[in-house]
Design a protein around this motif. Structure first.
Motif, short mmCIF file in Angstrom:
data_model
loop_
_atom_site.label_atom_id
_atom_site.label_comp_id
_atom_site.label_asym_id
_atom_site.label_seq_id
_atom_site.Cartn_x
_atom_site.Cartn_y
_atom_site.Cartn_z
N GLY A 135 0.86 -1.18 0.00
CA GLY A 135 0.00 0.00 0.00
C GLY A 135 0.90 1.23 0.00
N HIS A 136 0.81 2.02 -1.06
CA HIS A 136 1.67 3.19 -1.20
C HIS A 136 1.01 4.44 -0.62
CE1 HIS A 136 4.61 1.14 -3.80
NE2 HIS A 136 3.56 0.46 -4.23
N SER A 137 1.82 5.45 -0.37
CA SER A 137 1.33 6.66 0.28
C SER A 137 0.33 7.43 -0.59
CB SER A 137 2.50 7.58 0.65
OG SER A 137 3.21 7.97 -0.51
N ASN A 138 0.29 7.14 -1.89
CA ASN A 138 -0.66 7.81 -2.78
C ASN A 138 -1.97 7.03 -2.94
OD1 ASN A 138 0.14 5.66 -4.34
ND2 ASN A 138 0.96 6.87 -6.02
N GLY A 139 -2.12 5.95 -2.16
CA GLY A 139 -3.33 5.15 -2.22
C GLY A 139 -3.24 3.96 -3.16
N PHE A 150 3.80 -5.30 -8.52
CA PHE A 150 5.07 -4.74 -8.06
C PHE A 150 6.20 -5.15 -9.01
CE2 PHE A 150 9.06 -4.93 -5.76
CZ PHE A 150 9.12 -3.66 -5.20
N LYS A 151 6.23 -6.44 -9.36
CA LYS A 151 7.27 -6.97 -10.26
C LYS A 151 7.24 -6.24 -11.60
CE LYS A 151 8.72 -11.30 -12.44
NZ LYS A 151 8.45 -12.73 -12.54
N LYS A 152 6.05 -6.11 -12.19
CA LYS A 152 5.91 -5.44 -13.49
C LYS A 152 6.39 -3.99 -13.42
CE LYS A 152 2.16 -3.71 -15.56
NZ LYS A 152 0.74 -3.62 -15.73
N ASP A 153 5.93 -3.25 -12.41
CA ASP A 153 6.31 -1.85 -12.29
C ASP A 153 7.79 -1.69 -11.94
OD1 ASP A 153 3.82 -0.95 -12.99
OD2 ASP A 153 3.16 -0.61 -10.93
N PHE A 154 8.31 -2.58 -11.09
CA PHE A 154 9.72 -2.50 -10.71
C PHE A 154 10.61 -2.74 -11.93
CE2 PHE A 154 13.69 -3.73 -8.67
CZ PHE A 154 13.78 -2.76 -7.69
N ASN A 155 10.27 -3.76 -12.72
CA ASN A 155 11.07 -4.08 -13.91
C ASN A 155 10.94 -3.02 -14.99
OD1 ASN A 155 12.20 -6.44 -12.87
ND2 ASN A 155 10.51 -7.71 -13.59
N SER A 156 9.81 -2.32 -15.04
CA SER A 156 9.61 -1.28 -16.05
C SER A 156 10.33 0.02 -15.67
CB SER A 156 8.12 -0.99 -16.24
OG SER A 156 7.62 -0.23 -15.17
N LYS A 157 10.82 0.10 -14.43
CA LYS A 157 11.51 1.30 -13.93
C LYS A 157 10.56 2.49 -13.81
CE LYS A 157 15.50 -0.90 -14.20
NZ LYS A 157 15.86 -1.77 -13.16
N LYS A 158 9.28 2.19 -13.61
CA LYS A 158 8.28 3.24 -13.41
C LYS A 158 8.67 4.13 -12.24
CE LYS A 158 3.24 3.49 -12.86
NZ LYS A 158 2.03 2.64 -12.81
N VAL A 159 9.16 3.49 -11.18
CA VAL A 159 9.69 4.20 -10.02
C VAL A 159 11.16 3.82 -9.90
CG1 VAL A 159 9.57 4.53 -7.52
CG2 VAL A 159 7.47 4.12 -8.82
N MET A 160 12.02 4.82 -9.85
CA MET A 160 13.46 4.60 -9.69
C MET A 160 13.90 5.33 -8.42
SD MET A 160 14.77 3.02 -12.49
CE MET A 160 16.45 3.60 -12.53
N VAL A 181 13.05 8.91 1.42
CA VAL A 181 13.26 8.36 0.08
C VAL A 181 13.33 9.48 -0.93
CG1 VAL A 181 12.11 6.16 0.57
CG2 VAL A 181 10.79 8.02 -0.39
N SER A 182 14.09 9.22 -1.99
CA SER A 182 14.10 10.14 -3.12
C SER A 182 14.32 9.30 -4.38
CB SER A 182 15.21 11.19 -2.98
OG SER A 182 16.47 10.59 -2.87
N GLY A 183 13.90 9.87 -5.50
CA GLY A 183 14.04 9.16 -6.77
C GLY A 183 13.20 9.82 -7.84
N MET A 184 12.79 9.00 -8.81
CA MET A 184 11.97 9.48 -9.92
C MET A 184 10.76 8.58 -10.10
SD MET A 184 14.63 10.67 -12.86
CE MET A 184 13.36 11.53 -13.75
N TYR A 185 9.61 9.20 -10.33
CA TYR A 185 8.38 8.49 -10.66
C TYR A 185 7.87 9.07 -11.97
CZ TYR A 185 3.45 7.18 -10.61
OH TYR A 185 2.21 6.71 -10.95
N LYS A 186 7.84 8.24 -13.01
CA LYS A 186 7.42 8.70 -14.34
C LYS A 186 8.17 9.97 -14.73
CE LYS A 186 2.77 6.77 -14.44
NZ LYS A 186 1.34 7.07 -14.59
N ASN A 187 9.48 9.96 -14.60
CA ASN A 187 10.37 11.07 -14.95
C ASN A 187 10.16 12.33 -14.13
OD1 ASN A 187 11.70 9.54 -16.95
ND2 ASN A 187 10.00 9.94 -18.36
N GLN A 188 9.53 12.23 -12.97
CA GLN A 188 9.36 13.36 -12.05
C GLN A 188 10.14 13.06 -10.78
OE1 GLN A 188 6.21 15.88 -11.77
NE2 GLN A 188 6.91 16.12 -13.87
#
Length: 145
Positions: A58-62, A70-80, A107-114
């Motif tokens: 469960g993420h902070s954005n709901g 999780f596996k699909k999004d992690f491998n796609s690098k959606k969140v880095m 935490v810090s990083g990029m989500y969809k290039n943001q």
């Protein structure tokens, strides 16, 4: 007056001691918690080995994810992630082969290039499966400054 002062000292002492209590975890669990953060920070797919097949994130954005999401999004690098720093573990409770762990991370990083940077409060449930500690459930909330 003496009773009120004595009561104040007792309450203050209890609160002070509560602030300085060390949280003790089984060493292998503490190692896996640290490893989870490192693997996520390094965007390393070995993080999947630390998850139960029926994990729930469960993420902070709901947003809620199961293992496959999780596996699909992690491998796609959606969140880095570029940095994950544990600030504290402030609660750990054990029941049989399950631990409930509350902790705070930066935490810090990029989500969809943001770019993003935030403080998170986590509730993680870890289960021991075949002598290995695996993450079964994780809920995060953003802690606003």
């Amino acid at each position: 007056m003496k009773i009120a002062f004595s009561l104040f000292l007792i309450v203050f002492s209890c609160l002070w001691n509560a602030q300085t209590v060390q949280i003790s975890l089984e060493p292998k669990l503490a190692e896996n918690i640290h490893r989870l953060d490192q693997l996520m920070e390094n965007n390393d797919e070995k993080v999947l080995t630390l998850l139960c097949p029926d994990v729930s994130f469960g993420h902070s954005n709901g947003w809620v994810q199961n293992f496959e999401d999780f596996k699909k999004d992690f491998n796609s690098k959606k969140v880095m992630y570029s940095n994950i720093e544990q600030i504290e573990i402030y609660e750990a409770k054990k029941y049989n082969d399950v631990y409930s762990v509350r902790r705070k991370i930066k935490v810090s990083g990029m989500y969809k290039n943001q770019d993003f940077k935030m403080m998170l409060g986590l509730l993680e449930i870890w289960k021991k499966e075949k002598s290995l500690w695996k993450l079964w459930s994780r809920q995060s909330i953003e802690i606003k400054p």
